[in-house]
Design an enzyme around this catalytic site. Structure first.
Site, PDB file in Angstrom:
ATOM      1  N   ARG A   1      18.124 130.097  37.416  1.00 52.96           N
ATOM      2  CA  ARG A   1      16.847 129.508  37.058  1.00 52.96           C
ATOM      3  C   ARG A   1      16.882 127.809  36.588  1.00 52.96           C
ATOM      4  O   ARG A   1      16.552 127.129  37.278  1.00 52.96           O
ATOM      5  CB  ARG A   1      15.892 130.300  36.283  1.00 52.96           C
ATOM      6  CG  ARG A   1      14.602 130.189  36.214  1.00 52.96           C
ATOM      7  CD  ARG A   1      13.960 129.242  35.652  1.00 52.96           C
ATOM      8  NE  ARG A   1      14.059 129.027  33.886  1.00 52.96           N
ATOM      9  CZ  ARG A   1      14.044 128.163  32.801  1.00 52.96           C
ATOM     10  NH1 ARG A   1      13.328 127.100  33.480  1.00 52.96           N
ATOM     11  NH2 ARG A   1      14.339 128.196  31.810  1.00 52.96           N
ATOM     12  N   ASP A   2      17.192 127.893  35.318  1.00 57.71           N
ATOM     13  CA  ASP A   2      17.191 126.498  34.676  1.00 57.71           C
ATOM     14  C   ASP A   2      18.274 125.644  35.471  1.00 57.71           C
ATOM     15  O   ASP A   2      18.044 124.623  35.549  1.00 57.71           O
ATOM     16  CB  ASP A   2      17.431 126.736  33.244  1.00 57.71           C
ATOM     17  CG  ASP A   2      17.174 125.565  32.401  1.00 57.71           C
ATOM     18  OD1 ASP A   2      16.268 124.761  32.664  1.00 57.71           O
ATOM     19  OD2 ASP A   2      17.733 125.252  31.298  1.00 57.71           O
TER      20      ASP A   2
ATOM     21  N   HIS B   1      19.613 127.752  23.153  1.00 53.82           N
ATOM     22  CA  HIS B   1      19.786 127.316  24.497  1.00 53.82           C
ATOM     23  C   HIS B   1      19.969 125.573  24.336  1.00 53.82           C
ATOM     24  O   HIS B   1      19.268 125.120  23.890  1.00 53.82           O
ATOM     25  CB  HIS B   1      18.279 127.344  25.258  1.00 53.82           C
ATOM     26  CG  HIS B   1      18.237 126.897  26.403  1.00 53.82           C
ATOM     27  ND1 HIS B   1      18.258 127.819  27.538  1.00 53.82           N
ATOM     28  CD2 HIS B   1      18.021 125.515  27.045  1.00 53.82           C
ATOM     29  CE1 HIS B   1      18.167 126.914  28.748  1.00 53.82           C
ATOM     30  NE2 HIS B   1      18.022 125.782  28.425  1.00 53.82           N
TER      31      HIS B   1
ATOM     32  N   HIS C   1      21.596 121.770  25.668  1.00 54.57           N
ATOM     33  CA  HIS C   1      21.990 120.927  26.914  1.00 54.57           C
ATOM     34  C   HIS C   1      23.075 119.850  26.468  1.00 54.57           C
ATOM     35  O   HIS C   1      23.146 119.629  25.121  1.00 54.57           O
ATOM     36  CB  HIS C   1      20.541 120.367  27.407  1.00 54.57           C
ATOM     37  CG  HIS C   1      19.847 121.023  28.087  1.00 54.57           C
ATOM     38  ND1 HIS C   1      19.545 120.916  29.387  1.00 54.57           N
ATOM     39  CD2 HIS C   1      19.132 122.023  27.593  1.00 54.57           C
ATOM     40  CE1 HIS C   1      18.643 121.863  30.166  1.00 54.57           C
ATOM     41  NE2 HIS C   1      18.234 122.653  28.861  1.00 54.57           N
TER      42      HIS C   1
ATOM     43  N   CYS D   1      15.672 119.747  32.755  1.00 51.29           N
ATOM     44  CA  CYS D   1      14.264 120.326  32.775  1.00 51.29           C
ATOM     45  C   CYS D   1      13.739 119.186  33.797  1.00 51.29           C
ATOM     46  O   CYS D   1      13.814 117.997  33.612  1.00 51.29           O
ATOM     47  CB  CYS D   1      13.512 120.409  31.608  1.00 51.29           C
ATOM     48  SG  CYS D   1      11.826 120.656  31.766  1.00 51.29           S
TER      49      CYS D   1
ATOM     50  N   ASN E   1      22.899 121.967  31.234  1.00 57.66           N
ATOM     51  CA  ASN E   1      23.133 122.823  30.368  1.00 57.66           C
ATOM     52  C   ASN E   1      24.545 122.920  29.733  1.00 57.66           C
ATOM     53  O   ASN E   1      25.318 122.499  30.562  1.00 57.66           O
ATOM     54  CB  ASN E   1      22.453 124.324  30.565  1.00 57.66           C
ATOM     55  CG  ASN E   1      21.199 124.458  31.077  1.00 57.66           C
ATOM     56  OD1 ASN E   1      20.908 124.078  31.791  1.00 57.66           O
ATOM     57  ND2 ASN E   1      20.420 125.218  30.261  1.00 57.66           N
TER      58      ASN E   1
END
Length: 307
Positions: free
Chosen positions: A12-13, A205, A207, A238, A247
């Site tokens: 997803r991300d 989470h 990055h 993003c 990430n």
């Protein structure tokens, strides 16, 4: 050894802002490779507007395929509101995630709502998901810095995390959305957050924009957090946050954990297969900071032993 729980968010991300369109079957294969490496939790897709995020347009097709192919894998899907939840539930999703940014501007850029409305929508979506019997996660995005407003006030991050906890989110994910955090900031913010949310329900989470994602993960470990998001190959960024890089790489986080006495249940050797597959799909080199070393170790291990 004490266990670290890793959710791989590459499907997803990681994929959401890639220029190369990845077919549904390839997404399914990537997730299968992650599961074969020992990953037990993935963020599979998002039920957002296909116009806003075209890469996720096949969410309703992917979820049933995943459920059939990998029934034991924990798969979460991101939903922006009640409509997204309705679509996710119809597709058979068992776990949903909401994203609440900690600043006014980021919410407007990301989901076209102000902070107050976004908070209320997240709470309503979590409540509806509970009524449907679904597991839930809640992201507090730009929890360190916002690309539009600068440093995010710590008190606001704590307030929103507490609101999501009170709304019933099973996991509260504190997101360094643009990768600007430092280990000292991570410790400071998590220390404050632990007074508002049980540490067992906190996740981080990260990055790797400034190369400190693994150091920040270690700081989170020292603060008592045992739940992390990561993305195989370091894929990510993003589309609504200028400057956000990939990430933290799953292979980097797993290697750091293993060499520090923590168990993840994930094989770095098998993760390389997933990195290689993702490279072929995205048509560019991928991998975390340790990928070259990990590949050399695998080559050595596969060389015939001399007599």
């Amino acid at each position: 050894m004490e266990r670290i729980h890793i959710t791989d968010v590459a499907p997803r991300d990681g994929l959401q802002n890639q220029r190369v369109q990845v077919p549904t079957e390839a997404k399914l294969e990537l997730i299968r490779l992650l599961a074969e490496a020992g990953v037990q939790s993935v963020e599979a897709t998002s039920f957002v507007s296909p116009k806003a995020v075209p890469q996720m347009a096949d969410a309703a097709k992917l979820v049933p395929l995943l459920t059939a192919a990998l029934p034991d894998l924990r798969c979460s899907v991101l939903v922006p509101n009640l409509k997204g939840l309705e679509r996710a539930h119809a597709a058979g999703a068992q776990e949903i995630a909401v994203v609440l940014s900690a600043t006014e501007t980021m919410n407007r850029k990301n989901i076209n709502m102000g902070l107050t409305e976004a908070t209320e929508v997240s709470e309503q979506t979590l409540a509806a998901a509970h009524r449907l019997g679904l597991r839930t996660r809640a992201y507090v995005a730009v929890a360190f810095d916002c690309p539009f407003e600068g440093t995010t006030p710590l008190a606001e991050v704590v307030r929103l995390a507490a609101r999501m906890h009170q709304a019933g989110a099973g996991e509260i994910v504190i997101a360094d959305t643009i990768g600007s955090a430092s280990p000292a900031q991570v410790k400071e913010r998590l220390a404050a957050l632990r007074d508002a949310v049980p540490v067992a329900q906190l996740a981080v989470h990260l990055h790797d924009t400034r190369g400190m994602a693994v150091a920040n993960a270690w700081a989170a470990l020292e603060a008592g957090v045992r739940r992390f998001d990561a993305s195989v190959g370091g894929i990510g960024g993003c589309p609504f946050a200028p400057g956000a890089a990939g990430n933290v790489a799953t292979e980097d986080l797993v290697l750091m954990a293993a060499q520090s006495g923590f168990e993840t249940g994930i094989s770095t050797d098998r993760l390389i297969d997933a990195v290689d597959f993702a490279e072929a799909q995205l048509q560019r080199p991928l991998g975390g900071r340790a990928i070259n070393w990990l590949r050399r170790q695998r080559e050595k291990a596969r060389q015939p032993q001399e007599a």
